[in-house]
Write a protein that holds these residues in place. Structure first.
Motif, PDB file in Angstrom:
ATOM      1  N   LEU A 151       0.763  -0.635  -0.030  1.00  0.00           N
ATOM      2  CA  LEU A 151       0.293  -0.061  -0.277  1.00  0.00           C
ATOM      3  C   LEU A 151       1.149   1.281  -0.082  1.00  0.00           C
ATOM      4  N   LYS A 152       2.536   1.435   1.083  1.00  0.00           N
ATOM      5  CA  LYS A 152       3.052   2.582   0.877  1.00  0.00           C
ATOM      6  C   LYS A 152       3.392   2.694  -1.145  1.00  0.00           C
ATOM      7  N   ILE A 153       3.397   1.531  -1.475  1.00  0.00           N
ATOM      8  CA  ILE A 153       4.046   1.636  -3.054  1.00  0.00           C
ATOM      9  C   ILE A 153       3.486   2.340  -3.577  1.00  0.00           C
ATOM     10  N   ALA A 154       2.231   2.121  -3.826  1.00  0.00           N
ATOM     11  CA  ALA A 154       0.751   1.776  -4.249  1.00  0.00           C
ATOM     12  C   ALA A 154       0.262   3.599  -4.126  1.00  0.00           C
ATOM     13  N   ILE A 155       0.611   4.262  -2.414  1.00  0.00           N
ATOM     14  CA  ILE A 155       0.843   5.858  -2.625  1.00  0.00           C
ATOM     15  C   ILE A 155       1.349   6.233  -3.160  1.00  0.00           C
ATOM     16  N   THR A 156       2.558   5.408  -3.908  1.00  0.00           N
ATOM     17  CA  THR A 156       3.868   6.664  -4.606  1.00  0.00           C
ATOM     18  C   THR A 156       3.154   6.648  -5.993  1.00  0.00           C
ATOM     19  N   VAL A 157       2.783   5.903  -5.880  1.00  0.00           N
ATOM     20  CA  VAL A 157       1.846   5.400  -7.897  1.00  0.00           C
ATOM     21  C   VAL A 157       0.851   5.830  -8.185  1.00  0.00           C
ATOM     22  N   GLY A 158      -0.459   5.843  -7.039  1.00  0.00           N
ATOM     23  CA  GLY A 158      -1.650   6.637  -7.014  1.00  0.00           C
ATOM     24  C   GLY A 158      -0.730   8.746  -7.440  1.00  0.00           C
ATOM     25  N   ILE A 159       0.256   8.420  -5.953  1.00  0.00           N
ATOM     26  CA  ILE A 159       0.285  10.170  -6.337  1.00  0.00           C
ATOM     27  C   ILE A 159       1.419  10.024  -7.065  1.00  0.00           C
ATOM     28  N   GLY A 160       1.686   9.736  -8.103  1.00  0.00           N
ATOM     29  CA  GLY A 160       2.336  10.075  -9.555  1.00  0.00           C
ATOM     30  C   GLY A 160       1.384  10.322 -10.482  1.00  0.00           C
ATOM     31  N   LEU A 161       0.129   9.225 -10.322  1.00  0.00           N
ATOM     32  CA  LEU A 161      -0.823  10.162 -11.771  1.00  0.00           C
ATOM     33  C   LEU A 161      -2.053  11.084 -10.956  1.00  0.00           C
ATOM     34  N   PHE A 162      -2.050  11.294  -9.532  1.00  0.00           N
ATOM     35  CA  PHE A 162      -2.847  12.006  -9.266  1.00  0.00           C
ATOM     36  C   PHE A 162      -1.856  13.837 -10.042  1.00  0.00           C
ATOM     37  N   ILE A 163      -0.200  13.949  -9.305  1.00  0.00           N
ATOM     38  CA  ILE A 163       0.338  14.995  -9.759  1.00  0.00           C
ATOM     39  C   ILE A 163       0.123  14.639 -11.263  1.00  0.00           C
ATOM     40  N   MET A 404       5.065   6.691 -10.801  1.00  0.00           N
ATOM     41  CA  MET A 404       4.656   5.871 -11.722  1.00  0.00           C
ATOM     42  C   MET A 404       5.516   4.516 -12.050  1.00  0.00           C
ATOM     43  N   ALA A 405       6.498   4.071 -11.797  1.00  0.00           N
ATOM     44  CA  ALA A 405       7.734   3.398 -12.008  1.00  0.00           C
ATOM     45  C   ALA A 405       8.034   2.588 -11.057  1.00  0.00           C
ATOM     46  N   GLN A 406       7.507   3.062 -10.233  1.00  0.00           N
ATOM     47  CA  GLN A 406       7.510   2.295  -9.075  1.00  0.00           C
ATOM     48  C   GLN A 406       6.953   1.301  -8.537  1.00  0.00           C
ATOM     49  N   ILE A 407       5.332   1.354  -9.355  1.00  0.00           N
ATOM     50  CA  ILE A 407       4.867  -0.176  -9.517  1.00  0.00           C
ATOM     51  C   ILE A 407       5.297  -1.505  -9.738  1.00  0.00           C
ATOM     52  N   LYS A 408       6.548  -1.406 -10.073  1.00  0.00           N
ATOM     53  CA  LYS A 408       7.585  -2.809 -10.435  1.00  0.00           C
ATOM     54  C   LYS A 408       7.990  -3.368  -9.504  1.00  0.00           C
ATOM     55  N   TYR A 409       7.381  -2.896  -7.943  1.00  0.00           N
ATOM     56  CA  TYR A 409       8.055  -3.000  -7.117  1.00  0.00           C
ATOM     57  C   TYR A 409       7.057  -4.069  -6.176  1.00  0.00           C
ATOM     58  N   ILE A 410       5.644  -3.596  -7.073  1.00  0.00           N
ATOM     59  CA  ILE A 410       4.506  -4.964  -6.513  1.00  0.00           C
ATOM     60  C   ILE A 410       4.639  -6.325  -7.127  1.00  0.00           C
TER      61      ILE A 410
END
Length: 485
Positions: A151-163, A404-410
């Motif tokens: 979820l921490k990684i998802a938050i990062t990715v979500g914020i990326g899409l939000f930005i 968005m690239a952080q999604i690769k860690y999940i």
């Protein structure tokens, strides 16, 4: 990471006291890189000096009083400058501070319908005191630790899409259609039909090429180039500000300098708060629900933003922890207190800081640059408004792509993980709220995991937070049940 300063962390040796204090070399950065990063962060955040006054001064309170636009602008710049510098000095992290979007709208469009502006800002300060208490006692960190890695990684990715979505909307590339379906569309009538949006695309492509070629200062070069081009275009075609009669104009700021660039700031709103609530006009239940909503929004917006930014800066470990996290959480609460005290609304970590991080900022030294620019902006408001939001939007889209690239860690092969991650990532931009995305992720994680036979793996604190989010999502009916206006 997209940018990689020359020295590696293992080779890093501090060269002077400033370097040692901010750990510049240790984090693989340089003073020049930090300065560039700080400038880029300011450029992408500068719109708040214009946007926050538009939001706060546009609503009358329950007594019919409004806030003066110029006074809100000066207070916004002052608070952003002070809090950004304070955060940089205490935490040594490159996260800029300014009036939180979403919270300021909630205050302007909901809170002041029940209380006066001074009382509303007092409630913002109370919200900050609650957050400081939670952070100082360690409870905020305990909740942070209870959040699963996915979820921490998802938050990062979500914020990326939000930005990125903020960038698309601010640029006019994505607009509301006014119809139920589709709710949004491309440009004007399905076409890129305005010059400012075309300049956004040009700046986006130019900046993307520079970043892809790993040009130092690529983001800053792109922003400056786009701004210069915008100034030239405005000087030739005189597009003016966008309005109902001028759909092809600029958004919040017109790239032109009119009048003197220097003006003394109006700080009359500093200290304009009132804790003497008139309970004959507003109920205690209403006050509690307002504070509850402010705390939830502030708490999880900031937590998610800091997690995402720390990951983007490569400063977080595998659990999402980053240096001086407890201090960061405390100072973030102080931002709400200071923001309320200056009547500029709660000051919090800004996701646009990712632009400076993308430029290479890794330490709090970048905050000194960003904060200094905000303090200067109090006196040079006309100059800060030269950068049009359409140009700044290009940097936000670039940063969104980076995050968005952080999604690769999940590992998304397990659906009990995939669904909460998906909801976290998508609900943020679609509802224009980081807190909503985090809440959807938390609630779905607890329910799906529990009914998939994995209840024992869920932290008790996560259950508590999930229940809190259910109340948060249902606050409208709850307020109605208690007769809150």
């Amino acid at each position: 990471m997209t940018t990689a300063p020359s020295p590696t962390r293992s080779e890093a040796r501090p060269t002077n006291a400033l370097d040692r204090f901010f750990e510049i070399s240790k984090r693989g950065s340089t003073i020049g890189t930090e300065i560039r990063g700080g400038l880029v962060t300011f450029v992408t955040m500068a719109y708040i000096v214009i946007l926050n006054p538009i939001i706060l001064s546009g609503s009358a309170d329950v007594a019919g009083n409004t806030l003066e636009f110029s006074a809100v602008g000066a207070a916004t710049a002052l608070t952003a400058g002070v809090m950004t510098i304070l955060f940089g000095l205490i935490t040594r992290l490159p996260f800029g501070f300014a009036a939180g979007l979403g919270i300021n709208a909630f205050v302007a469009f909901s809170v002041v319908g029940q209380v006066t502006w001074p009382e509303a800002m007092a409630l913002v300060m109370i919200n900050g005191l609650v957050i400081v208490l939670l952070a100082a006692t360690g409870l905020r960190k305990m909740i942070f630790d209870a959040v699963p890695f996915q979820l921490k990684i998802a938050i990062t990715v979500g914020i990326g899409l939000f930005i990125a979505f903020i960038g698309f909307v601010n640029s006019g590339f994505v607009t509301a259609t006014g119809s139920a379906s589709p709710p949004v569309g491309l440009g004007v009538g399905g076409s890129v039909a305005t010059v400012p949006t075309v300049l956004f695309i040009v700046t986006l492509i130019l900046t993307g090429i520079l970043v892809a070629r790993k040009v130092k200062g690529g983001l800053l070069i792109g922003l400056v180039s786009g701004t210069v081009l915008a100034v030239i275009v405005e000087a030739i075609w005189h597009l003016g500000a966008a309005s109902e009669d001028n759909a092809g104009g600029w958004g919040l700021t017109v790239p032109t300098l009119t009048g003197a660039p220097f003006s003394l700031p109006d700080l009359s709103l500093v200290g304009a708060v009132d804790f003497g609530f008139d309970f004959s006009k507003v109920s205690l239940v209403a006050i509690v629900m307002i504070v509850f909503t402010l705390v939830f929004s502030n708490f999880f917006d900031a937590m998610g933003t800091m997690t995402g930014l720390a990951k983007e800066a490569d400063l977080a470990n595998e659990n999402g922890d980053f240096p001086r996290i407890k201090s960061a959480l405390v100072v973030e609460g102080v931002g709400a207190i200071v923001g309320g005290g200056t009547s500029s609304s709660s000051s919090t970590v800004f996701i646009e800081s990712g632009a400076g991080i993308g430029e290479g900022a890794r330490t709090g030294f970048a905050n000194l640059i960003t904060g200094g620019m905000f303090l200067l902006a109090m006196f040079l408001t006309p100059l800060t408004s030269i950068v049009p939001t359409e140009i700044a939007a290009a940097a936000l889209v670039i940063v969104g792509a980076m995050m968005m690239a952080q999604i690769k860690y999940i590992d998304l092969t397990e659906f009990s993980i995939l669904l909460p991650v998906f909801l976290t990532v998508t609900v943020m931009p679609l509802t224009y709220s980081i807190a909503n995305g985090i809440g959807a992720g938390f609630v779905s994680w607890v329910l799906v995991q529990a009914f998939s036979g994995k209840a024992k793996k869920i932290s008790p604190l996560l259950w508590v937070v999930a229940i809190g989010f259910v109340v948060f999502f249902a606050r409208g009916p709850i307020e109605a049940a208690f007769g809150v206006a």
